[in-house]
Design a protein around this motif. Structure first.
Motif, PDB file in Angstrom:
ATOM      1  N   ILE A  43       0.868  -1.185   0.000  1.00 15.14           N
ATOM      2  CA  ILE A  43       0.000   0.000   0.000  1.00 15.14           C
ATOM      3  C   ILE A  43       0.900   1.228   0.000  1.00 15.14           C
ATOM      4  CG2 ILE A  43      -1.793   1.314   1.209  1.00 15.14           C
ATOM      5  CD1 ILE A  43      -2.707  -1.233   2.553  1.00 15.14           C
ATOM      6  N   ILE A  44       0.687   2.087  -0.973  1.00 12.73           N
ATOM      7  CA  ILE A  44       1.456   3.330  -1.053  1.00 12.73           C
ATOM      8  C   ILE A  44       0.506   4.483  -0.732  1.00 12.73           C
ATOM      9  CG2 ILE A  44       2.812   4.842  -2.576  1.00 12.73           C
ATOM     10  CD1 ILE A  44       3.276   2.297  -4.344  1.00 12.73           C
ATOM     11  N   ALA A  45       0.726   5.158   0.395  1.00 14.51           N
ATOM     12  CA  ALA A  45      -0.093   6.330   0.715  1.00 14.51           C
ATOM     13  C   ALA A  45       0.725   7.562   0.341  1.00 14.51           C
ATOM     14  CB  ALA A  45      -0.435   6.345   2.198  1.00 14.51           C
ATOM     15  N   GLN A  46       0.094   8.550  -0.256  1.00 16.60           N
ATOM     16  CA  GLN A  46       0.883   9.689  -0.726  1.00 16.60           C
ATOM     17  C   GLN A  46       0.148  11.022  -0.680  1.00 16.60           C
ATOM     18  OE1 GLN A  46       1.586   8.161  -4.763  1.00 16.60           O
ATOM     19  NE2 GLN A  46       0.329   9.833  -5.550  1.00 16.60           N
ATOM     20  N   ARG A  47       0.933  12.094  -0.717  1.00 20.24           N
ATOM     21  CA  ARG A  47       0.423  13.468  -0.796  1.00 20.24           C
ATOM     22  C   ARG A  47       1.339  14.246  -1.732  1.00 20.24           C
ATOM     23  NH1 ARG A  47      -2.442  11.407   2.229  1.00 20.24           N
ATOM     24  NH2 ARG A  47      -3.347  12.097   4.182  1.00 20.24           N
ATOM     25  N   LEU A  48       0.780  15.287  -2.324  1.00 17.46           N
ATOM     26  CA  LEU A  48       1.604  16.192  -3.124  1.00 17.46           C
ATOM     27  C   LEU A  48       1.882  17.443  -2.307  1.00 17.46           C
ATOM     28  CD1 LEU A  48       0.072  16.238  -6.711  1.00 17.46           C
ATOM     29  CD2 LEU A  48       2.450  15.808  -6.137  1.00 17.46           C
ATOM     30  N   VAL A  49       3.125  17.899  -2.311  1.00 20.30           N
ATOM     31  CA  VAL A  49       3.443  19.174  -1.659  1.00 20.30           C
ATOM     32  C   VAL A  49       4.182  20.059  -2.655  1.00 20.30           C
ATOM     33  CG1 VAL A  49       3.569  18.214   0.672  1.00 20.30           C
ATOM     34  CG2 VAL A  49       5.625  18.290  -0.710  1.00 20.30           C
ATOM     35  N   ARG A  50       4.158  21.353  -2.387  1.00 23.32           N
ATOM     36  CA  ARG A  50       4.852  22.262  -3.315  1.00 23.32           C
ATOM     37  C   ARG A  50       6.365  22.177  -3.118  1.00 23.32           C
ATOM     38  NH1 ARG A  50       2.143  27.971  -2.698  1.00 23.32           N
ATOM     39  NH2 ARG A  50       2.190  27.345  -0.511  1.00 23.32           N
ATOM     40  N   LYS A  51       7.053  22.293  -4.240  1.00 19.54           N
ATOM     41  CA  LYS A  51       8.512  22.159  -4.239  1.00 19.54           C
ATOM     42  C   LYS A  51       9.111  23.563  -4.198  1.00 19.54           C
ATOM     43  CE  LYS A  51      11.380  19.396  -7.338  1.00 19.54           C
ATOM     44  NZ  LYS A  51      11.195  18.675  -8.608  1.00 19.54           N
ATOM     45  N   LEU A  52      10.123  23.758  -3.359  1.00 19.61           N
ATOM     46  CA  LEU A  52      10.776  25.074  -3.293  1.00 19.61           C
ATOM     47  C   LEU A  52      11.437  25.389  -4.633  1.00 19.61           C
ATOM     48  CD1 LEU A  52      12.385  24.959   0.256  1.00 19.61           C
ATOM     49  CD2 LEU A  52      10.720  26.630  -0.551  1.00 19.61           C
ATOM     50  N   CYS A  53      11.367  26.650  -5.033  1.00 25.15           N
ATOM     51  CA  CYS A  53      11.976  27.068  -6.293  1.00 25.15           C
ATOM     52  C   CYS A  53      13.502  26.974  -6.159  1.00 25.15           C
ATOM     53  CB  CYS A  53      11.556  28.498  -6.609  1.00 25.15           C
ATOM     54  SG  CYS A  53      12.473  29.230  -7.969  1.00 25.15           S
ATOM     55  N   PRO A  54      14.169  26.237  -7.047  1.00 19.57           N
ATOM     56  CA  PRO A  54      15.623  26.071  -6.904  1.00 19.57           C
ATOM     57  C   PRO A  54      16.409  27.354  -7.210  1.00 19.57           C
ATOM     58  CG  PRO A  54      14.861  25.017  -8.917  1.00 19.57           C
ATOM     59  CD  PRO A  54      13.636  25.500  -8.200  1.00 19.57           C
ATOM     60  N   HIS A  55      15.751  28.336  -7.871  1.00 22.76           N
ATOM     61  CA  HIS A  55      16.468  29.554  -8.272  1.00 22.76           C
ATOM     62  C   HIS A  55      16.610  30.572  -7.139  1.00 22.76           C
ATOM     63  CE1 HIS A  55      16.442  28.308 -12.472  1.00 22.76           C
ATOM     64  NE2 HIS A  55      15.205  27.905 -12.264  1.00 22.76           N
ATOM     65  N   CYS A  56      15.706  30.499  -6.157  1.00 24.05           N
ATOM     66  CA  CYS A  56      15.775  31.541  -5.119  1.00 24.05           C
ATOM     67  C   CYS A  56      15.793  30.920  -3.720  1.00 24.05           C
ATOM     68  CB  CYS A  56      14.617  32.523  -5.271  1.00 24.05           C
ATOM     69  SG  CYS A  56      12.992  31.761  -5.269  1.00 24.05           S
ATOM     70  N   ILE A  57      16.265  29.674  -3.646  1.00 27.56           N
ATOM     71  CA  ILE A  57      16.253  28.954  -2.364  1.00 27.56           C
ATOM     72  C   ILE A  57      17.404  29.408  -1.464  1.00 27.56           C
ATOM     73  CG2 ILE A  57      17.705  27.026  -3.156  1.00 27.56           C
ATOM     74  CD1 ILE A  57      15.807  25.159  -1.600  1.00 27.56           C
ATOM     75  N   GLU A  58      17.151  29.399  -0.164  1.00 29.55           N
ATOM     76  CA  GLU A  58      18.246  29.637   0.788  1.00 29.55           C
ATOM     77  C   GLU A  58      17.994  28.757   2.017  1.00 29.55           C
ATOM     78  OE1 GLU A  58      17.760  33.856   1.458  1.00 29.55           O
ATOM     79  OE2 GLU A  58      16.323  33.505   3.076  1.00 29.55           O
ATOM     80  N   SER A  59      19.080  28.390   2.697  1.00 29.29           N
ATOM     81  CA  SER A  59      18.886  27.540   3.873  1.00 29.29           C
ATOM     82  C   SER A  59      18.996  28.397   5.126  1.00 29.29           C
ATOM     83  CB  SER A  59      19.910  26.417   3.894  1.00 29.29           C
ATOM     84  OG  SER A  59      21.182  26.952   4.091  1.00 29.29           O
ATOM     85  N   TYR A  60      18.420  27.920   6.216  1.00 27.85           N
ATOM     86  CA  TYR A  60      18.505  28.644   7.489  1.00 27.85           C
ATOM     87  C   TYR A  60      18.429  27.636   8.624  1.00 27.85           C
ATOM     88  CZ  TYR A  60      13.408  28.071   7.878  1.00 27.85           C
ATOM     89  OH  TYR A  60      12.146  27.535   7.978  1.00 27.85           O
ATOM     90  N   GLU A  61      18.888  28.069   9.795  1.00 24.91           N
ATOM     91  CA  GLU A  61      18.831  27.204  10.970  1.00 24.91           C
ATOM     92  C   GLU A  61      17.408  27.192  11.508  1.00 24.91           C
ATOM     93  OE1 GLU A  61      21.226  25.411  12.551  1.00 24.91           O
ATOM     94  OE2 GLU A  61      22.655  25.936  10.965  1.00 24.91           O
ATOM     95  N   ALA A  62      16.891  25.997  11.759  1.00 28.41           N
ATOM     96  CA  ALA A  62      15.544  25.905  12.320  1.00 28.41           C
ATOM     97  C   ALA A  62      15.520  26.574  13.687  1.00 28.41           C
ATOM     98  CB  ALA A  62      15.152  24.444  12.452  1.00 28.41           C
ATOM     99  N   ASP A  63      14.446  27.323  13.988  1.00 29.69           N
ATOM    100  CA  ASP A  63      14.362  27.948  15.313  1.00 29.69           C
ATOM    101  C   ASP A  63      13.945  26.881  16.335  1.00 29.69           C
ATOM    102  OD1 ASP A  63      11.603  27.635  15.228  1.00 29.69           O
ATOM    103  OD2 ASP A  63      11.238  29.662  14.476  1.00 29.69           O
ATOM    104  N   ALA A  64      13.861  27.300  17.602  1.00 29.65           N
ATOM    105  CA  ALA A  64      13.621  26.315  18.673  1.00 29.65           C
ATOM    106  C   ALA A  64      12.316  25.544  18.453  1.00 29.65           C
ATOM    107  CB  ALA A  64      13.594  27.032  20.021  1.00 29.65           C
ATOM    108  N   ALA A  65      11.263  26.289  18.096  1.00 31.07           N
ATOM    109  CA  ALA A  65       9.962  25.624  17.924  1.00 31.07           C
ATOM    110  C   ALA A  65      10.006  24.624  16.778  1.00 31.07           C
ATOM    111  CB  ALA A  65       8.877  26.669  17.665  1.00 31.07           C
ATOM    112  N   GLN A  66      10.659  25.046  15.693  1.00 35.02           N
ATOM    113  CA  GLN A  66      10.743  24.145  14.536  1.00 35.02           C
ATOM    114  C   GLN A  66      11.568  22.900  14.864  1.00 35.02           C
ATOM    115  OE1 GLN A  66      12.269  27.118  11.872  1.00 35.02           O
ATOM    116  NE2 GLN A  66      10.371  27.203  10.694  1.00 35.02           N
ATOM    117  N   SER A  67      12.681  23.117  15.595  1.00 26.13           N
ATOM    118  CA  SER A  67      13.538  21.978  15.949  1.00 26.13           C
ATOM    119  C   SER A  67      12.784  20.984  16.821  1.00 26.13           C
ATOM    120  CB  SER A  67      14.788  22.446  16.701  1.00 26.13           C
ATOM    121  OG  SER A  67      15.513  23.318  15.883  1.00 26.13           O
TER     122      SER A  67
END
Ligand code: ZN
Length: 454
Positions: A327-351
């Motif tokens: 059984i494969i359960a799935q969802r579609l989510v939006r993909k971040l645009c590779p042209h304007c992506i940046e990474s950041y440190e997750a804040d406390a709540a996110q972590s």
């Protein structure tokens, strides 16, 4: 029984306590994260151009041209549905792109009257009937491209609303390798596909791309030596070499009797668009037990809920235990645009949220991140993504492979949590975990994951 997402999220007792210790706190974090995602206004010069073309065509009474422009425009923007939403003074035309509705143009009452007539005429709907819903379809063929459109009308206060589902039958079916399965899941899927019998179920809500996944699998199996027959509503992709049949409920050609007819055609592989009732479920399971590889979809949230749904329909658990392979359960989510992506440190709540969501799996990347801090990603928006920060979509999955252990528990009618626990022995990864791993790898955001599994 149908459990909601919270029960789903909290099914496993935490092995590691983090700062979030109860559901209430988790719910708060989830809400605050969801707010941040907002909905960036999608403005594009291309919409203005499209709007101008349509207006020009309608001013010249050329509604056929206007319809072609809107339909082709929809396809070029990767739009799945065109909505004509009627208000008192005008009609807003919106495209559903990557799951969200985007206003594209406005039509005056007179312009919409022309469009509506053309839409109904082209789809062979009754022009004089305006007070009951109707449905039909039209096709646009241009430059070797076939675009099939399913249309439905709804009487509303100011007239008739129209929604069109756009299907590009010439668009290519992706390979399984391009669908973004974890390698462990991919290995299990390959194993199921190499068998000559058994049932492969793909589940998820409307718009989660179930058909695409099914077709990717059929594509791998589509050789001269096998007879593949599908029963669909509607046919969304054309696969040369596959016998495709479209159900027509109005004329009494249903999934149920269609399936019986299809089995008389000596198939090796059967694809049934959707299992909706006990009769279809039973024939599908029996076919899987008698030497056919059967593919189908169910409108359920997770692998565990799929089992519950089938049991509630009345399929005996011993039949499910021996007929289902995966059984494969799935969802579609939006993909971040590779042209304007940046990474950041997750804040406390996110972590904390990530730790909570990943509490049951101990894979290297997560363990390392637990110590060093989690990296998440965001996109500012640029001309490539229409300043939304997102471009295209990707899937998140959970793949429950029916090992002997899982079959045993299903046969005994054990609870979904026990079955999933057993699945863990064969590298089962839940959708939330697959989602977080993809967010950490910069494919999407935590907010998208919440929106999809919420
Ligand atoms: Zn961008």
């Amino acid at each position: 029984m149908c459990y909601d997402v919270l029960e789903y999220l909290f099914r496993f007792p935490p092995r590691r306590m983090s700062a979030i210790t109860n559901e209430e706190e988790f719910e708060k974090v989830k809400e605050s994260l969801a707010k941040k995602s907002g909905g960036a206004a999608f403005r594009s010069e291309r919409f203005d151009e499209l709007s101008k073309f349509v207006s020009d065509a309608l001013d010249h009474q050329d509604s056929d041209r206007a319809l072609t422009v809107i339909t082709r425009g929809a396809l070029s923007f990767g739009c799945s549905d065109v909505h004509y939403d009627l208000a008192e003074s005008d009609t807003v035309v919106r495209f559903r792109i990557d799951g969200s509705l985007v206003p594209v143009l406005r039509l005056s009452r007179q312009q919409y009257k022309l469009m509506l007539e053309r839409l109904k005429y082209k789809s062979e709907l009754k022009l004089n009937i305006t007070n009951v819903p109707q449905d039909g379809k039209y096709r646009i063929e241009e430059e070797g491209q076939k675009i099939d459109v399913r249309i439905s009308t709804l009487p509303v206060k100011w007239g008739e609303n129209v929604v069109c589902r756009v299907l590009d039958s010439t668009s290519s079916v992706p390979k399984i390798a391009d669908l973004g399965f974890m390698w462990t899941s991919k290995r299990q899927i390959d194993k199921s596909l190499s068998k000559t019998n058994g049932m492969i179920l793909v589940t998820g809500p409307t718009g989660s791309g179930k058909t695409t996944t099914l077709y990717s699998m059929l594509r791998e199996l589509n050789t001269q030596s096998r007879k593949i027959i599908t029963l669909e509503d509607p046919i969304e992709y054309e696969l040369p070499g596959v016998v495709q049949s479209e159900v027509n409920e109005k004329n009494g050609y249903t999934y149920h009797n269609g399936l019986k007819a299809l089995l008389r055609q000596d198939p090796d592989i059967i694809m049934i668009g959707e299992i909706r009732d006990l009769e279809t479920a039973n024939i599908a399971a029996q076919s899987a037990l008698t030497g056919h590889l059967v593919f189908s979809t169910l409108h359920t949230k997770s692998a565990a809920e799929t089992l519950e749904r089938l049991m509630n329909m009345g399929v005996p658990s011993y039949i499910l235990a021996s007929s289902i392979d995966i059984i494969i359960a799935q969802r579609l989510v939006r993909k971040l645009c590779p042209h304007c992506i940046e990474s950041y440190e997750a804040d406390a709540a996110q972590s904390d949220t990530i730790r909570w969501m990943m509490r049951d799996i101990g894979i290297g990347a997560v363990e390392k991140a637990r110590k060093d801090g989690f990296k998440l990603h965001r996109s500012k928006g640029c001309e490539h993504c229409g300043f939304t920060g997102f471009r295209g979509r990707l899937w998140i999955y959970e793949v429950l492979h029916f090992s002997e252990g899982v079959r045993d528990l299903v046969r005994k009618g054990e609870s979904p949590s026990k079955i999933l626990e057993e699945g863990r022995k064969n590298d089962l990864i839940l959708m939330r975990e697959d989602g977080v791993l993809k967010a950490m790898r910069g494919k999407t955001t935590l907010e998208e994951i919440f929106a999809a599994i919420g």
